[in-house]
Design an enzyme around this catalytic site. Sequence first.
Site, PDB file in Angstrom:
ATOM      1  N   ARG A  93      -2.973  -8.730   5.548  1.00  0.00           N
ATOM      2  CA  ARG A  93      -3.449 -10.001   6.105  1.00  0.00           C
ATOM      3  C   ARG A  93      -3.113 -10.183   7.573  1.00  0.00           C
ATOM      4  NH1 ARG A  93      -2.169 -10.445   1.005  1.00  0.00           N
ATOM      5  NH2 ARG A  93      -3.681 -11.476  -0.341  1.00  0.00           N
ATOM      6  N   HIS A 111      -7.690  -7.252   4.796  1.00  0.00           N
ATOM      7  CA  HIS A 111      -8.252  -5.913   4.631  1.00  0.00           C
ATOM      8  C   HIS A 111      -9.483  -5.635   5.504  1.00  0.00           C
ATOM      9  CE1 HIS A 111      -5.269  -5.206   1.686  1.00  0.00           C
ATOM     10  NE2 HIS A 111      -5.905  -5.601   0.615  1.00  0.00           N
ATOM     11  N   HIS A 171      -6.311   1.891  -1.031  1.00  0.00           N
ATOM     12  CA  HIS A 171      -6.025   0.821  -1.994  1.00  0.00           C
ATOM     13  C   HIS A 171      -6.246   1.279  -3.442  1.00  0.00           C
ATOM     14  CE1 HIS A 171      -5.378  -3.213  -3.375  1.00  0.00           C
ATOM     15  NE2 HIS A 171      -5.441  -3.739  -2.178  1.00  0.00           N
ATOM     16  N   GLU A 209       0.498   0.518  -1.253  1.00  0.00           N
ATOM     17  CA  GLU A 209      -0.295   0.666  -0.030  1.00  0.00           C
ATOM     18  C   GLU A 209       0.653   0.885   1.142  1.00  0.00           C
ATOM     19  OE1 GLU A 209      -2.814  -3.085  -0.111  1.00  0.00           O
ATOM     20  OE2 GLU A 209      -1.862  -3.098  -2.062  1.00  0.00           O
ATOM     21  N   ASP A 235       3.441  -8.744  -4.888  1.00  0.00           N
ATOM     22  CA  ASP A 235       2.400  -8.551  -3.875  1.00  0.00           C
ATOM     23  C   ASP A 235       3.100  -8.651  -2.530  1.00  0.00           C
ATOM     24  OD1 ASP A 235       0.071  -8.284  -2.493  1.00  0.00           O
ATOM     25  OD2 ASP A 235      -0.894 -10.088  -3.276  1.00  0.00           O
TER      26      ASP A 235
HETATM   27  C1  GLA Z   1      -3.673  -6.432  -1.453  1.00  0.00           C
HETATM   28  C2  GLA Z   1      -3.212  -7.823  -1.238  1.00  0.00           C
HETATM   29  C3  GLA Z   1      -3.412  -8.603  -2.480  1.00  0.00           C
HETATM   30  C4  GLA Z   1      -4.856  -8.563  -2.905  1.00  0.00           C
HETATM   31  C5  GLA Z   1      -5.307  -7.146  -3.058  1.00  0.00           C
HETATM   32  C6  GLA Z   1      -6.769  -7.065  -3.346  1.00  0.00           C
HETATM   33  O1  GLA Z   1      -2.818  -5.727  -2.250  1.00  0.00           O
HETATM   34  O2  GLA Z   1      -1.880  -7.894  -0.790  1.00  0.00           O
HETATM   35  O3  GLA Z   1      -3.002  -9.924  -2.276  1.00  0.00           O
HETATM   36  O4  GLA Z   1      -5.638  -9.175  -1.939  1.00  0.00           O
HETATM   37  O5  GLA Z   1      -5.010  -6.419  -1.910  1.00  0.00           O
HETATM   38  O6  GLA Z   1      -7.202  -7.949  -4.299  1.00  0.00           O
END
Ligand code: GLA
Length: 358
Positions: free
Chosen positions: A86, A111, A185, A323, A257
């Site tokens: 982000r 992304h 991803h 990631e 996350d």
């Molecule tokens: C990343 C983000 C998540 C989500 C995924 C896709 O991992 O950090 O919050 O947006 O991608 O859904």
Amino acid sequence: MTQTNSSISKRPYGTTASGQAVEEYTLTNANGVEGKIITFGGIITSLRVPDRKGSMADVVLGFTNLTDYETKSPYFGALIGRYGNRIGKASFMLDGAQYTLALNDGPNSLHGGVKGFDKKVWSAKEGKSDTGIALELSYLSPDGEEGYPGNLSVTVTYTLTNDNAIRIDYSATTDKTTVVNLTNHSYFNLAGNGSGTIYDHIVQIYADRYTPVSGTLIPTGELAPVAGTPFDFRSPKVVNGGIRSGHQQMVYGRGYDHNFVLNRKTDNALEIAARVYDPSSGRAVEVWTTEPAIQFYTSNFVDATLVGSSGGIYRQGDAFCLETQHYPDSPNQPAFPTTTLKPGDTYNTTTVYKFSAD
Ligand code: GLA
């Protein structure tokens, strides 16, 4: 395990809504490990690796057709750019100029924007080396695409090695100062795509610190110790051990996350970042990277609306992503390692996902 000759082949995979032809490449190594990659998004659509008995299973989530990848994919297997993760308020300042990006994640940009690298058709070139079979993908992102400055020339090489690893080499150059943060991803389930949740998988992440986030998942700027929190994966820990914690960060992410700050010994050599083991199949994956950080995501937003390549629906917790990356929102956070790329310099990073079984 039977030894075969490694190979690469291709076939047409379909045509995008805008009429671009897409190819599917199948890479097979000397042990019969097989990866499929499509030129749309550079997506790894399938990856078949052995369990402890030598039985192969596809360990990544995916779809069976191009339309699903184009219209509803939560980035399954895709190359992410120009900026993985982000950017807060979908804007940043660079060299005194303000750049505005698309809002595609609440108040933020996620992304790479509405049509990021995950939705581009890449040019492909086959390759073979002593270590394995390679597919070189390239894409020229024009100046201003998705709001980012500079013509960015990107090459990503996937190598399926004969020691059962997928190696990803990313490189990029620009003609104007810009920001770049590339990743892949893939959604992994070591017991096999469609086999249920990954809550029994055992995870180790080589990070003493992580970057806590606000409610919209933008880092607060703090590098917080993982000690004493559900984010402490310094020793192997089952996902179930922490994922239902009431920790405020877990509520914000609806599970894991989060960006973990890797304990790096060198600036940019390949170092181990994480290891995940599935006790049921014996499959393990080690992640090695030159990057400073890694996002651990437990597919919290996957909500049973997608029918996948397993034939069934995918639900929350059916996969994990690791990631490799620079920290989220780095263009707005001067204290974070820089994601700025200048003309004349080359962006170069490498990540390896190495599979084994015991
Ligand atoms: C990343 C983000 C998540 C989500 C995924 C896709 O991992 O950090 O919050 O947006 O991608 O859904």
